[in-house]
Design a protein around this motif. Sequence first.
Motif, PDB file in Angstrom:
ATOM      1  N   UNK A 198      13.828 -15.721 -24.818  1.00 32.59           N
ATOM      2  CA  UNK A 198      13.886 -15.770 -26.326  1.00 32.59           C
ATOM      3  C   UNK A 198      15.157 -15.143 -26.753  1.00 32.59           C
ATOM      4  N   UNK A 199      16.110 -15.557 -27.701  1.00 37.83           N
ATOM      5  CA  UNK A 199      17.272 -14.797 -28.118  1.00 37.83           C
ATOM      6  C   UNK A 199      17.269 -14.160 -29.443  1.00 37.83           C
ATOM      7  N   UNK A 200      17.510 -12.993 -29.483  1.00 36.22           N
ATOM      8  CA  UNK A 200      17.557 -12.193 -30.751  1.00 36.22           C
ATOM      9  C   UNK A 200      19.105 -11.180 -30.667  1.00 36.22           C
ATOM     10  N   UNK A 201      19.383 -11.016 -31.937  1.00 40.50           N
ATOM     11  CA  UNK A 201      20.310 -10.101 -32.120  1.00 40.50           C
ATOM     12  C   UNK A 201      19.492  -8.780 -32.304  1.00 40.50           C
ATOM     13  N   UNK A 202      19.940  -7.773 -31.317  1.00 34.79           N
ATOM     14  CA  UNK A 202      19.156  -6.639 -31.131  1.00 34.79           C
ATOM     15  C   UNK A 202      19.709  -5.427 -31.565  1.00 34.79           C
ATOM     16  N   UNK A 257      24.081  -6.140 -30.282  1.00 37.15           N
ATOM     17  CA  UNK A 257      24.559  -7.457 -29.704  1.00 37.15           C
ATOM     18  C   UNK A 257      23.331  -8.213 -29.724  1.00 37.15           C
ATOM     19  N   UNK A 258      23.723  -9.422 -29.057  1.00 44.99           N
ATOM     20  CA  UNK A 258      22.978 -10.537 -28.704  1.00 44.99           C
ATOM     21  C   UNK A 258      22.375 -10.234 -27.425  1.00 44.99           C
ATOM     22  N   UNK A 259      21.087 -10.546 -27.268  1.00 47.24           N
ATOM     23  CA  UNK A 259      20.324 -10.351 -25.942  1.00 47.24           C
ATOM     24  C   UNK A 259      19.343 -11.601 -25.710  1.00 47.24           C
ATOM     25  N   UNK A 260      19.035 -11.872 -24.502  1.00 44.45           N
ATOM     26  CA  UNK A 260      17.939 -12.879 -24.259  1.00 44.45           C
ATOM     27  C   UNK A 260      17.027 -11.758 -23.851  1.00 44.45           C
ATOM     28  N   UNK A 261      15.743 -12.109 -24.599  1.00 45.59           N
ATOM     29  CA  UNK A 261      14.625 -11.408 -24.417  1.00 45.59           C
ATOM     30  C   UNK A 261      13.380 -11.900 -23.720  1.00 45.59           C
ATOM     31  N   UNK A 286      12.931  -9.477 -37.786  1.00 48.56           N
ATOM     32  CA  UNK A 286      11.615 -10.407 -37.359  1.00 48.56           C
ATOM     33  C   UNK A 286      10.696  -9.444 -36.730  1.00 48.56           C
ATOM     34  N   UNK A 287      10.975  -8.697 -35.526  1.00 48.11           N
ATOM     35  CA  UNK A 287       9.885  -8.077 -34.851  1.00 48.11           C
ATOM     36  C   UNK A 287      10.755  -6.716 -34.373  1.00 48.11           C
ATOM     37  N   UNK A 288       9.558  -5.573 -34.169  1.00 47.37           N
ATOM     38  CA  UNK A 288      10.060  -4.516 -33.931  1.00 47.37           C
ATOM     39  C   UNK A 288       9.149  -3.800 -32.837  1.00 47.37           C
ATOM     40  N   UNK A 289       9.832  -3.082 -31.934  1.00 46.42           N
ATOM     41  CA  UNK A 289       9.097  -2.215 -31.024  1.00 46.42           C
ATOM     42  C   UNK A 289       9.257  -0.769 -31.368  1.00 46.42           C
ATOM     43  N   UNK A 324      14.751  -3.107 -32.314  1.00 47.81           N
ATOM     44  CA  UNK A 324      14.568  -3.909 -33.671  1.00 47.81           C
ATOM     45  C   UNK A 324      15.275  -5.455 -33.300  1.00 47.81           C
ATOM     46  N   UNK A 325      14.389  -6.264 -33.611  1.00 48.67           N
ATOM     47  CA  UNK A 325      14.829  -7.644 -33.189  1.00 48.67           C
ATOM     48  C   UNK A 325      15.016  -8.449 -34.294  1.00 48.67           C
TER      49      UNK A 325
END
Length: 458
Positions: A428-432, A415-419, A371-374, A378-379
């Motif tokens: 906002x939550x993603x699997x990172x 794993x799962x993280x709140x961002x 979805x997004x990346x820095x 990787x999100x």
Amino acid sequence: MLRQMAVFLGVKHEWFSLAASCRARPTLTMGLVPRSLLVPLAVLAVVVAASLAEQAPAEDEYTWPQWELPLVRTRRTVALSSPSFSARPQAELSATCGIECQRRLPEPSLLDLEQFLSYETVYENGTRTLTSVSVQGLDAPVRNSSSRPASSAKSRRKREVYGMDTRFTIADKLYSTKYPFSTTVKISTGCSGVLLSPKHVLTAAHCIHDGRDYLSGAQKLRVGILKEKSRRGKGGKGKGGRGGKGKRRKEEGGKDEEQPEENQEKGKKGKGKGRKSRSRRSADKADKPSFKWTRVKQTQVPKGWFKGGASEGVAADYDYAVLELKKAQKVKHMDLGVVPSVKKLPASRIHFSGFDDDRPGNLVYRFCSVSEESKDLLYQYCDAEAGSSGSGVYVRLKEPGKKRWKRKIIGVFTGHRWVDANGNGEQQDFNVAVRITPLKYAQICYWVHGDSSQCRAA
């Protein structure tokens, strides 16, 4: 035509072999979707690929980029006191500084990077050392590894599994013990990992260290590698017999997951109902792989993961570790790779397999778009459950100057993280996944080879 479409999707082997197996092998399932829908879904994927093919760039653009990497060299190593191994696994990882939040962070200096890339080594006997490093030739990776698009994903309430579960359970040993699935390993602390070499496993740092201390299960760390069931002789104690296998298991230092049941069966000497029950159980497990457990010789964790050596916003970028096994494994491994942007790859798609807790004993494969990346994370919304953390995230691209395609690991699923999406506290939550940057590549390569001169190019 189908081959070209599969190349565009980037899942030539995984998707189409899975779709084909759904027609022949009922043990392969995808979430809660009826088996009768799997083949139509595969056809739908081909149709979508065909509709996008006109906009896709040429195949030659889908090649592994060639990098001139920086060098990570040892400055000095000092002995530390033995860890207490008192930490417990975390049910929920701490919040992560998201893309907009990261924009507000100052760029790390060379001194900061050298501190983050310094690392601890914990040995099998419980001793520990701290190695400080120097970084040389840094200009190229800093310029090429930064990609920070604005966040556009909508907020979601569900955790880890989003909407319809799109994971594939690879229950058949015909697939789970073959490349690329065979590179996935199980960590005794409850995580997954991926083979980088016959003796090295890449996993998530939080699987063995909570940021302040090592987990209690990391003191006698083991790695489980999928294997096909051995063909045992009838009553013999030599190679392949029960006695020989028990001896090998003791030498290996691990425990075969099916050993308790085998011991129960071994004690049954009667005929009739007991024997019939044993035969039925053997038939049911004929295609299910087991694990070969191997001790870990040493573990290396970057100091950037430690809360004392990095800020809360930086620690997530260094959630990776390398485990060195006591014995080399006769299993094909997967190499590391670096890509400047996943968003520019076919469908922005990544793949990874792990041992999710909600499907015990089975390998679970999935793929999805980023979805997004820095520059460090990787999100995405790849469906996952606890147990898959530490899995190697990979993509498939062409080798430079060659026609063949090759899979390489470009990240570690954390794993799962709140961002913190925009830096003002909005969650906002993603699997990172932690992405492999040129600097991290140089460090991990040095851990594996022990010689930085072998890590000059990716």
